[in-house]
Enzyme design. Structure first.
Site, PDB file in Angstrom:
ATOM      1  N   CYS A  39       0.828  -1.201   0.000  1.00 36.99           N
ATOM      2  CA  CYS A  39       0.000   0.000   0.000  1.00 36.99           C
ATOM      3  C   CYS A  39       0.867   1.257   0.000  1.00 36.99           C
ATOM      4  O   CYS A  39       0.437   2.310  -0.463  1.00 36.99           O
ATOM      5  CB  CYS A  39      -0.967  -0.012   1.187  1.00 36.99           C
ATOM      6  N   CYS A  84       4.204   1.491 -13.952  1.00 45.77           N
ATOM      7  CA  CYS A  84       3.883   2.418 -12.856  1.00 45.77           C
ATOM      8  C   CYS A  84       5.033   2.342 -11.856  1.00 45.77           C
ATOM      9  O   CYS A  84       6.141   1.923 -12.203  1.00 45.77           O
ATOM     10  CB  CYS A  84       2.532   2.087 -12.227  1.00 45.77           C
TER      11      CYS A  84
END
Length: 376
Positions: A201, A340
């Protein structure tokens, strides 16, 4: 289908507990008997973070008799965006200490067992022994495998949830459910070897408010199993798309069936259940990247503008993830290598692109892997 109650009730509630839980006791189907079952229950919560925090709040408020909370971490300032039982004053303090405080404030008669220890293959069975039900609020797949293996060995139900970015999934696994129900375990959703390295996360972010929704649903599943009301998510995966405000479900059946001769016959879990979870898209490595570019593949960087300001892979085209998801067909149907920071957002973009016919793959490790390669 409804399942029998998981635990026998205590003989009676105290006067104070009857008053505190009065609104539960007038619920048709739950009632005073169900509240006494909650008082008798022992729930183990593994992880006191984004999912574990709302679970502890909800189950303490519900009147669970014993909560065992397992987490070896301390509160960090970045936790406060989503881990709602911790406060600024708790920064640097053990997360299980916050759990003791909030649970005691909400439900003085709930016994809270804080275990500041890391769950491992060596201690998992011991830490979870005695619990009627386990809730997995951990944030690494390796730990999830350990929790699942322990609950399968112990034969207790596992309420399982996961969040990444704006998406969440919640389900129930149980290796030894009541007669008439099929056993469903983690390997039915994630067959062995099907999960690669997933982004943290910290790398891809997590929508804080979604933790409350998913944690609340996990708590409701626990309450339903304990009291025997409603239809738990055994054999179903609830899928939440927070950005689109959509909640759906997909069936999940056991990968073990009984053959004609009475033996076990493998049955593939439905692809629809797994395809909602990231990890279905093909990856390419840094070593493959030059060949992909030479063959004409589009290198598509889906990070935000503030991130690409720090550098991009030469020849890559920048289109933020939100724009890709809004109109994936605009990217064309050619070969696309999506990039990404670490891979999570790229996988989401690749899934959207593949859904409209593009030949999209993900660069394993994203810019983290690229930067490491350039530094070596």
């Amino acid at each position: 289908m409804a399942l029998p109650p998981l635990v026998d009730p205590v003989d009676a509630l105290s006067v104070a507990e009857r008053a505190r839980t009065a609104r539960h006791q007038v619920l048709a189907g739950l009632g005073e008997l169900g509240q006494r079952r909650l008082r008798a229950a022992h729930v183990a919560v593994v992880g006191a973070g984004g999912l574990g925090a709302p679970v502890v709040l909800a189950l303490a408020a519900a009147g669970i008799g014993t909560l065992t909370i397992i987490d070896d971490d301390v509160v960090e300032r970045s936790n406060l965006q989503r881990q709602v039982m911790h406060r600024h004053a708790d920064v640097g303090v053990a997360k299980v200490d916050s759990a003791v405080r909030v649970a005691s404030d909400l439900s003085p008669e709930t016994t809270v067992r804080p275990l500041r220890v890391r769950l491992t293959a060596d201690n998992a069975d011991e830490l979870l022994a005695g619990a009627d039900l386990v809730i997995d609020g951990t944030d690494t797949f390796d730990t999830r495998l350990l929790v699942a293996a322990a609950t399968e060995h112990l034969g207790v139900p596992l309420v399982w949830g996961v969040i990444q970015e704006f998406a969440s999934q919640v389900t129930v696994f149980w290796s030894a459910p009541p007669e008439g129900s099929d056993a469903v375990v983690l390997a039915d959703l994630y067959p062995a070897g099907s999960v690669g390295e997933l982004p943290t996360c910290a790398a891809v972010g997590v929508f804080g408010a979604l933790c409350l929704q998913a944690g609340s649903i996990m708590s409701m599943e626990a309450i339903k199993l304990i009291t025997g009301i409603g239809e738990p998510l055994l054999g179903r995966v609830l899928v939440i798309d927070a950005l689109r405000a959509k909640v759906s479900e997909v069936p999940l059946r056991s990968s073990r069936a009984v053959s004609d001769d009475g033996g076990a016959a493998p049955v593939s879990a439905p692809v629809s259940a797994r395809s909602t979870i990231p990890a279905a898209v093909v990856d390419v490595t840094i070593a493959d990247l030059a060949a992909e570019a030479d063959a004409g593949a589009l290198l598509l960087d889906v990070r935000e503008a503030v991130e690409v300001a720090g550098g991009m892979i030469p020849g890559a085209r920048h289109v933020p993830l939100g724009e890709v998801l809004a109109d994936p067909e605009a990217m064309g149907a050619e070969r696309i290598v999506v990039i990404c920071h670490a891979g999570g957002r790229a996988r989401r973009a690749a899934e959207a692109l593949r859904a409209v016919g593009a030949d999209a793959v993900v660069l394993t490790g994203g810019m983290v892997a690229w930067d490491a390669e350039q530094a070596s």
